[in-house]
Enzyme design. Structure first.
Site, PDB file in Angstrom:
ATOM      1  N   CYS A  81      40.195  73.827  97.259  1.00 18.96           N
ATOM      2  CA  CYS A  81      39.861  75.221  96.948  1.00 18.96           C
ATOM      3  C   CYS A  81      38.809  75.709  97.946  1.00 18.96           C
ATOM      4  O   CYS A  81      37.861  76.399  97.585  1.00 18.96           O
ATOM      5  CB  CYS A  81      39.385  75.374  95.511  1.00 18.96           C
ATOM      6  SG  CYS A  81      38.063  74.239  95.045  1.00 18.96           S
ATOM      7  N   ASP A 130      43.725  66.279  95.349  1.00 23.51           N
ATOM      8  CA  ASP A 130      42.882  67.477  95.348  1.00 23.51           C
ATOM      9  C   ASP A 130      41.432  67.002  95.269  1.00 23.51           C
ATOM     10  O   ASP A 130      40.821  67.005  94.200  1.00 23.51           O
ATOM     11  CB  ASP A 130      43.231  68.373  94.158  1.00 23.51           C
ATOM     12  CG  ASP A 130      42.544  69.728  94.234  1.00 23.51           C
ATOM     13  OD1 ASP A 130      41.785  69.948  95.194  1.00 23.51           O
ATOM     14  OD2 ASP A 130      42.750  70.557  93.340  1.00 23.51           O
TER      15      ASP A 130
END
Length: 611
Positions: A354, A304
Site C-alpha cells: 500500500c 503483502d
C-alpha cells in the site's frame, strides 16, 4: 482553574497514539486498530476520528502556527491537541469532556474559527471522494442474494457498463446515494456512492459483506488460484485477503495464513472463523522461518509485506526518512526472495504494497527477480487485465517496472496500491522432470556398462584369457586386422577406420611380417604355431565381433599355404635326388625358409660333385 483529576476520554488518547504512529512510522490505520485489539470500542468511531485528523493535518498545523499554540502550551501533547482540534472544527464541533487538554483547546476556539473563516481558500478542503467498496462474502452469501437484499432496502442496482475501464470510472462517479453497481474487474465487489454508511448494516454485522477496498481485492483476483489449489498468504492478518481467497476457491483446497504477531494472529483466527473460511489454516509463525520442505505443496503465494503506507487513503506525509525506507526495502526484498525459494512447487507470486514509493515496489521486484536462482518472469498486468487499466510502473526500472500496476486515489478512485504478478518459468518444471529422468537413464547406462564389461571376458582357443587393452586407450578399442588373404566383408571394415589409424595399421603390418620371418627361421617351429602367433598379434587390434571369423580365416589360409609349399619342396627334392624327411617339410613355414633350404641343398650338391 483546570481540574487535573479529570481524565481525557480514552478514545481520544487511543486516536492520538495511532495518529502519531501513522505520522512517524507509516502504516495502515486499520492495521494499527487491529493491533490494539480495541474490542470495547467501536472501531468505526475511532477510524473516523483518526482519518478526519489525518485529512486536515496540514490545515491544523497552519492554525497552530497562526495561534502560537505550541509555543504557548509547551506541556500540551501535540498529537492529542491535533485530534481534539479536528473533532472541534471538522468533526462533532464540540468536546464533551472537562479534562485539561480539552479545556485548553476550547480556549483557542475563537481564534481557530476566525483563522478558518479568513483563510478558507488557503485551507485544504478538496478531497477526492472515493466510492464505498463492499466485498460479498460468498462463503455465506451469494452475489444474487446480496443484490436482492440491498434492493429490498431501497437501493437501486445499476448494471456495470460493458464499455471501457474509463467508462466505468465515469459511471461510479455518477452514483447517487442509493445506487450501487458491480465492480468492473472483481465481480464479488459492489460499489456504492461515497459516504454510504454500512458499519451498522445487518449483513456487515453477520460478516456476509466485508468493507474492503477494490485495490486490495485486485491481489487475489490476479493471483487467481483455481478451486483445489494450495495457497500461502505470508502476511495474512487481519485476514481480508485470506478470507477472499477462500471465497474465490469456493472453500476447496488449502490456504496457509501466516502471522507472526500474537495479537494480530488472534484477530486473524477470529476473522477466519466468523467468515466461514473453512479451507484456511492459520499458522502462528514468522513466514521467514518457513523452510524448504515445510510446505512444498504450495502452488500460489500472496505476499503483502510491511510498507510505509504512503498510498493509504489518508496519508499524513508524502515523504519518509531514508533510513526507515532503506530498512523497509531490505525487509521486503528478503520476504520476496524467501517466497521464491522456500516453495519449490510455487507457480505464481503476487507481491503487493500500500505504498507509492518506487523504492518499495519496482526496485524490489527488479532487484530480486534478476538475482533469483530460479527463473521467474514478471507478467504484464496490462495484458492480464486485457488492457483495461491506466496506471503502471515506472520505466526507469526497465520492462519489469512497466509490467507492474499502480492504483491511484485521484484517477482510479481507490486507495494507493502497488501490485506485481511473478510467474515461474515453465521450463523450470520441465527441467526438474528431465533431471529426474536423466538420473534414471544414467543408472540404467551404468548397469548396462557393467553387464557389457562382464560379457567381454573372452578366452582364446587354448583356454587362456585374452588380455584386453585399457578402456582409456580408445584407439585400441577399434582394432584393425591385417592378413594376406581376407574376405571383402572384413576389407570393408578395415576401410572404415579413420586415416589417422591407417599409419598405425601399416606399422603393425610391418612388425607382423618381420615377426613371421623371424619365427620361420627358428628351428622346430610349426607353421601352425607361427600362424597362431600372427593371429594373436592381430587379435589385439581386431574388432570384437569379427574376431572368431578372422581367426578361422587365418588358420585356413596358413593350412592351404603350407600344403602348397610342402608339395613344391617335395618336387624340388625329388629332382635333386635327395630325400627330405617329413619332419623337415613340416618345419618349413614360409618363403624365406624355403629359399634358405634350397640354397643349402645347392651347396651340398656342388660339394658332392667336387668330391
Amino acid at each position: 482553574m483546570f481540574e487535573h483529576s479529570v481524565k481525557v476520554p480514552r478514545h481520544y488518547k487511543v486516536a492520538a497514539n495511532i495518529f502519531k504512529k501513522v505520522s512517524t512510522e507509516g502504516g495502515s490505520v486499520k492495521t494499527l486498530l487491529y493491533d490494539d485489539k480495541l474490542r470495547h470500542f467501536r472501531t468505526n468511531v475511532l477510524y473516523a476520528l483518526i482519518t478526519e485528523t489525518i485529512k486536515h493535518a496540514d490545515d491544523i498545523d497552519k492554525i497552530f502556527e497562526n495561534c502560537s499554540l505550541v509555543t504557548n502550551e509547551p506541556r500540551l501533547d501535540l498529537w492529542l491537541a491535533k485530534v481534539l482540534t479536528a473533532e472541534l472544527l471538522f468533526g462533532k464541533k464540540a468536546l464533551p469532556g472537562k479534562s485539561k487538554p480539552e479545556q485548553t483547546i476550547l480556549s483557542y476556539k475563537d481564534q481557530f474559527e476566525k483563522y478558518t473563516a479568513d483563510h478558507q481558500e488557503d485551507l485544504k478542503t478538496e478531497v477526492v471522494r472515493r466510492p464505498r467498496y463492499v466485498r460479498i462474502n460468498t462463503n455465506l452469501l451469494t452475489t444474487s442474494d446480496a443484490i436482492g437484499a440491498f434492493q429490498e432496502e431501497g437501493y437501486r442496482f445499476i448494471r456495470c457498463t460493458s464499455g471501457s475501464y474509463d467508462d466505468y470510472l465515469k459511471q461510479i462517479q455518477g452514483l447517487t446515494e442509493y445506487d450501487f453497481t458491480q465492480d468492473y474487474h472483481v465481480k464479488t465487489v459492489f460499489v456504492f456512492s461515497a459516504g454510504t454508511k454500512l458499519h451498522e448494516h445487518d449483513l456487515y454485522l453477520e460478516n456476509k459483506i466485508i468493507l474492503q477496498d477494490k485495490a486490495t481485492a485486485l491481489a487475489v483476483h490476479l493471483l487467481a488460484p483455481p478451486p483445489g489449489s494450495v495457497v500461502m498468504d505470508m502476511c495474512a492478518a487481519p485476514g481480508m485477503k485470506a478470507t477472499q481467497l477462500a471465497a474465490y476457491m469456493r472453500n476447496e483446497g488449502k490456504i496457509y495464513a501466516v502471522e507472526r504477531n500474537e495479537k494480530r494472529y488472534q484477530t486473524l483466527c477470529d476473522f477466519v472463523a466468523k467468515t466461514g473460511s473453512k479451507c484456511v489454516q492459520t499458522i502462528h509463525k514468522d513466514a521467514l522461518e518457513i523452510r524448504r520442505g515445510d510446505y512444498d505443496d504450495v502452488e500460489y503465494v500472496l505476499l503483502d509485506p510491511s510498507c510505509s503506507g504512503s498510498g493509504m487513503e489518508f496519508c499524513v506525509h508524502n515523504y519518509i526518512e531514508e533510513a526507515r525506507l532503506a530498512k523497509l526495502t531490505s525487509l521486503q526484498e528478503k520476504f520476496l526472495k524467501h517466497a521464491m525459494n522456500a516453495f519449490p512447487n510455487a507457480k505464481r507470486i503476487v507481491y503487493s504494497t500500500c505504498s507509492l514509493f518506487p523504492e518499495e515496489n519496482e526496485r524490489v521486484i527488479t532487484n530480486v527477480v534478476k538475482t533469483s536462482r530460479v527463473k521467474w518472469r514478471v507478467q504484464d498486468v496490462k495484458e492480464l487485465l486485457k488492457g483495461q487499466w491506466n496506471n503502471f510502473g515506472s520505466g526507469m526500472y526497465g520492462s519489469m517496472g512497466t509490467r507492474c500496476l499502480y492504483a491511484r486515489q485521484e484517477s482510479d478512485y481507490t486507495s494507493g496500491f502497488f501490485l506485481a504478478v511473478i510467474d515461474k518459468d515453465p521450463k523450470y518444471f520441465d527441467k526438474n522432470n528431465d533431471a529426474g529422468n536423466d538420473k534414471e537413464d544414467d543408472e540404467d547406462k551404468l548397469q548396462t556398462n557393467k553387464s557389457k564389461s562382464k560379457s567381454m571376458e573372452d578366452v582364446s582357443e587354448g583356454g587362456e584369457e585374452i588380455v584386453k587393452p585399457k578402456r582409456k586407450k580408445k584407439k585400441d578399442r577399434n582394432p584393425v586386422v591385417e592378413t594376406n588373404d581376407i574376405d571383402p566383408e572384413v576389407d570393408s571394415v578395415v576401410e572404415e577406420v579413420p586415416k589417422k589409424k591407417k599409419k598405425r595399421k601399416r606399422e603393425n603390418k610391418t612388425d607382423i611380417d618381420e615377426r613371421c620371418t623371424r619365427d620361420s627361421n627358428e628351428p622346430n617351429v610349426d607353421e601352425t604355431e607361427i600362424t597362431l602367433r600372427v593371429c594373436e598379434d592381430t587379435q589385439v587390434v581386431s574388432k570384437k565381433k569379427r574376431k572368431n571369423a578372422i581367426e578361422e580365416e587365418c588358420n585356413e589360409t596358413v593350412e592351404v599355404e603350407g600344403r602348397k609349399n610342402k608339395k613344391k619342396r617335395k618336387k624340388q627334392n625329388d629332382e635333386a635326388g635327395l630325400e627330405v624327411n617329413n619332419q623337415d617339410l613340416d618345419d618349413a613355414g614360409g618363403r624365406n625358409k624355403k629359399k634358405r633350404k634350397k640354397q643349402k641343398l645347392d651347396k651340398d650338391i656342388s660339394k658332392e660333385s667336387e668330391d
